[in-house]
Design an enzyme around this catalytic site. Structure first.
Site, PDB file in Angstrom:
ATOM      1  N   LYS A 101     -18.256 -34.166  45.017  1.00 51.68           N
ATOM      2  CA  LYS A 101     -18.436 -35.506  45.582  1.00 51.68           C
ATOM      3  C   LYS A 101     -19.906 -35.739  45.913  1.00 51.68           C
ATOM      4  CE  LYS A 101     -14.110 -37.036  45.858  1.00 51.68           C
ATOM      5  NZ  LYS A 101     -13.652 -38.228  45.120  1.00 51.68           N
ATOM      6  N   ASP A 142     -18.308 -36.940  41.085  1.00 50.87           N
ATOM      7  CA  ASP A 142     -17.706 -38.223  41.479  1.00 50.87           C
ATOM      8  C   ASP A 142     -18.576 -38.888  42.530  1.00 50.87           C
ATOM      9  OD1 ASP A 142     -16.166 -40.389  42.092  1.00 50.87           O
ATOM     10  OD2 ASP A 142     -14.354 -39.266  42.609  1.00 50.87           O
ATOM     11  N   GLU A 155     -17.906 -39.648  37.467  1.00 50.82           N
ATOM     12  CA  GLU A 155     -16.850 -40.595  37.799  1.00 50.82           C
ATOM     13  C   GLU A 155     -17.400 -41.715  38.687  1.00 50.82           C
ATOM     14  OE1 GLU A 155     -13.356 -38.447  38.884  1.00 50.82           O
ATOM     15  OE2 GLU A 155     -12.503 -40.116  40.005  1.00 50.82           O
ATOM     16  N   ASP A 206     -12.902 -45.063  37.670  1.00 55.36           N
ATOM     17  CA  ASP A 206     -11.808 -44.825  38.612  1.00 55.36           C
ATOM     18  C   ASP A 206     -11.513 -46.112  39.379  1.00 55.36           C
ATOM     19  OD1 ASP A 206      -9.977 -43.947  40.444  1.00 55.36           O
ATOM     20  OD2 ASP A 206     -11.266 -42.493  41.437  1.00 55.36           O
ATOM     21  N   LYS A 243      -4.336 -43.463  38.635  1.00 51.36           N
ATOM     22  CA  LYS A 243      -3.717 -43.006  39.897  1.00 51.36           C
ATOM     23  C   LYS A 243      -2.530 -43.908  40.196  1.00 51.36           C
ATOM     24  CE  LYS A 243      -8.018 -41.317  41.930  1.00 51.36           C
ATOM     25  NZ  LYS A 243      -9.117 -41.601  42.874  1.00 51.36           N
TER      26      LYS A 243
HETATM   27 MG    MG Z   1     -12.705 -40.852  42.007  1.00 48.30          MG
END
Ligand code: MG
Length: 356
Positions: free
Chosen positions: A152, A180, A208, A233, A257
């Site tokens: 992250k 991400d 991402e 995303d 998702k």
């Molecule tokens: Mg993500």
């Protein structure tokens, strides 16, 4: 239901210390029970605990009660037409209905969806902290047998490339690194960071959602300006979003998702579109516990176009209120033989205690 996390989960968007999800139960006259779960990730989906509960109690349940499971398309139309948006609420009910459907055929959900994969391999998230802590967390993840790390970033602008380079240096060349940014960079910062990571030999598998969700032109600029694959995303919730991203080549691949699509029914449509364009998909999850992540694992095990999984929610939890279903062991998710999703609440937990 609140499930504590082993450690706080930190991204460019939020810090969370527990999973506080809504549990949904759907029963049939024939005595079957389907379970579903919704994670209220308001900073991404706009859905809160209260909005999920209200959407289900006031709109979705009245639209579905009394309908036949055999008319599954009709059920799904009623679910998705019950109210606008509220994807997380719809996802929880959708997966409970798929749980019921596969149970009624006596097969695991992934097999009902046409899959034969017995195992799905997930990455593990390395939360956004100071670089030495992220390096230590990455080394710990390798010790726990994970070979794919999702790093992250997105809070420190141009320092992020150095952060990732330090992590790559510490872990060596073996592991796959996904990065991400959770919308945390501008388009130009994204290009600077990604090119810097490429030049430093970080060997990043993908980046991402570098830019804000709404900025498809910015996303397209980044995708066209770097060699590293870009994965959309937060920019893709619906089939129409996916169509737009694919048509304009705004990203190279798609993170699906269930809390964004509103469940498996709509996710399957995105898989079909991605298949026809040869666009690889990742199956992702929000901060969710083992029930809804298992529903996502069934979908990942069923569809070949889903070649990547980011289903580490259960690995981050310090407790598990469920029994049965997919087994999460380090990076491996072993698919179950029980019908449906395969998960039940532990017998010492009543549904009432576990919910709200
Ligand atoms: Mg993500």
């Amino acid at each position: 239901m609140a499930i504590p996390l082993k450690r706080p989960f930190k991204t460019a968007l939020r810090v969370a210390e527990a999973i506080e999800d809504i549990l949904v139960r759907v029963e049939t006259d024939a005595g079957l029970t389907g379970l579903g779960e919704a994670g209220p990730t308001a900073v991404i989906t706009g859905d809160t605990k209260q909005s999920i509960q209200g959407a289900i109690e006031d709109f979705i349940a009245p639209a579905l009660i009394g309908r036949e499971l055999e008319d599954f398309d009709g059920l799904m139309e009623a679910l998705h037409c019950a109210l606008l948006k509220n994807h997380s609420a719809k996802a929880a009910v959708d997966m409970a209905l798929y749980d019921l459907l596969a149970q009624s055929y006596g097969v695991p959900l992934y097999q009902w969806l046409g899959g034969r994969k017995k195992r799905v391999i997930t990455d593990i998230t390395i939360s956004l902290n100071e670089t030495p802590e992220m390096v230590a967390d990455s080394l710990d993840a390798l010790c726990d047998s994970f070979s794919i790390l999702k790093i992250k970033v997105g809070k420190d602008g141009l320092d992020d490339a150095k952060r990732v380079a330090e992590i790559r240096k510490a872990i060596g060349p073996g592991a796959e690194l996904r990065v991400d940014a959770n919308q945390g960079w501008t388009p130009k910062e994204s290009v600077r960071n990604i090119r810097a990571m490429e030049d430093m030999g970080c060997d990043i598998a993908l980046v991402e959602q570098p830019v804000p969700a709404h900025d498809l032109a910015g996303l397209r600029f980044v995708t066209a300006s770097v060699l590293t694959p870009i994965l959309a995303d937060e920019s893709i919730f619906s089939l129409l979003d996916a169509e737009e991203v694919i048509r304009t080549r705004a990203a190279d691949c798609i993170n699906i998702k269930l809390m964004k699509t509103g469940g498996i029914y709509q996710a399957l449509k995105i898989c079909g579109l991605a298949e026809s364009h040869g666009v690889a998909c990742m199956m992702g999850c929000m901060l969710e516990s083992r029930l809804s992540v298992s529903a996502a694992a069934h979908l990942a095990a069923a569809k070949g176009i889903i070649s990547m999984a980011d289903l580490d929610g259960p690995s981050l939890c310090a407790a598990d209120p469920y029994e049965g279903g997919p087994v999460f062991r380090g990076p491996d998710i072993f698919m179950p033989e029980e019908p449906g999703i395969g998960i039940k609440l532990k017998p010492d937990l009543s549904f009432k205690e576990a919910s709200f």
